[in-house]
Design a protein around this motif. Sequence first.
Motif, PDB file in Angstrom:
ATOM      1  N   ASN A 186      38.711  46.646  44.250  1.00 29.33           N
ATOM      2  CA  ASN A 186      39.699  45.763  43.633  1.00 29.33           C
ATOM      3  C   ASN A 186      39.233  44.311  43.609  1.00 29.33           C
ATOM      4  O   ASN A 186      39.413  43.599  42.612  1.00 29.33           O
ATOM      5  N   THR A 187      38.627  43.856  44.703  1.00 24.10           N
ATOM      6  CA  THR A 187      38.122  42.488  44.736  1.00 24.10           C
ATOM      7  C   THR A 187      37.017  42.293  43.706  1.00 24.10           C
ATOM      8  O   THR A 187      36.981  41.269  43.007  1.00 24.10           O
ATOM      9  N   LYS A 216      35.709  50.967  38.156  1.00 26.30           N
ATOM     10  CA  LYS A 216      36.794  50.733  37.215  1.00 26.30           C
ATOM     11  C   LYS A 216      36.235  50.494  35.817  1.00 26.30           C
ATOM     12  O   LYS A 216      35.219  49.817  35.651  1.00 26.30           O
ATOM     13  N   ASP A 235      38.647  42.157  40.226  1.00 26.15           N
ATOM     14  CA  ASP A 235      39.395  40.907  40.057  1.00 26.15           C
ATOM     15  C   ASP A 235      38.454  39.727  39.823  1.00 26.15           C
ATOM     16  O   ASP A 235      38.723  38.859  38.980  1.00 26.15           O
ATOM     17  N   SER A 238      35.264  45.192  48.274  1.00 23.08           N
ATOM     18  CA  SER A 238      36.113  46.294  47.827  1.00 23.08           C
ATOM     19  C   SER A 238      36.101  46.396  46.308  1.00 23.08           C
ATOM     20  O   SER A 238      35.753  45.446  45.600  1.00 23.08           O
ATOM     21  N   CYS A 285      42.861  48.608  32.966  1.00 23.24           N
ATOM     22  CA  CYS A 285      41.764  49.282  33.668  1.00 23.24           C
ATOM     23  C   CYS A 285      42.098  50.741  33.915  1.00 23.24           C
ATOM     24  O   CYS A 285      43.265  51.150  33.881  1.00 23.24           O
ATOM     25  N   ASP A 320      40.560  48.321  50.065  1.00 22.33           N
ATOM     26  CA  ASP A 320      41.230  47.225  49.361  1.00 22.33           C
ATOM     27  C   ASP A 320      41.962  46.333  50.359  1.00 22.33           C
ATOM     28  O   ASP A 320      42.470  46.798  51.388  1.00 22.33           O
TER      29      ASP A 320
END
Length: 230
Positions: free
Chosen positions: A187-188, A165, A191, A185, A153, A22
């Motif tokens: 998280n990216t 996720k 998002d 990543s 999430c 991340d």
Amino acid sequence: MDLNYLANLQKQWAAKVIIPPDNAGYAPQPDDIIFSLDIQYVDNTAFVGLDVQRYSGELMGTYVERTSVDVPYVPQFFCFREGPPLLKIINWVQQHFNLKPDVLITDGHGIAHPRRFGVACWLGVHTHLPTIGCAKQTLLDYQGVLGKKRGSCLPVYLENEKVGKVLRTQENIKPIFVSPGHQISLNTAADMILNLAPRYRICEPLRRADQAARAYAKGKEVQGTPCTPV
């Protein structure tokens, strides 16, 4: 199909997948070009939709292609059926329209897969591009109760590693399942999908690719979409 051979091939190719931590790796910029892909099948024919937009939201076109497939549908081995038709239209759009994607989104899984090699990984390894898998169902179990609000999430783990996720893109609507496929990543990836899904469960570019593929499979005219039957 020799499933043992294909399983071993997935494991070998999974070793080529790069998932940065991340806050590292690919970070989207407003002008970045996103290719989003989906497929509909009629018997042994794949009808592929590819949507092109910038991350800022600028629409650049939707394309379709038809090609035959000879690999049957087998759960967990989906990449061998879907990967080649998806790669074919990616290459075709790049060559004929001089559009170079910065990131790929596909209907399917990345590393949230029993052998860490879903169709998003297949595409990432073959294109060397950041790739995101966005699926409607999960291949792996997860724990916890997902919040009802948009953006809620839960992590998906495989062997104590966070690989995906469960993501609620719209309040009180069924979640989707996001996992990185290559060079991005977790998280990216999550998002980006949330930002691209302001109104519906499925993010806008993937939704348009799905609609184009469905219309083409039914023999309907797809407005503004160059078609290249094979």
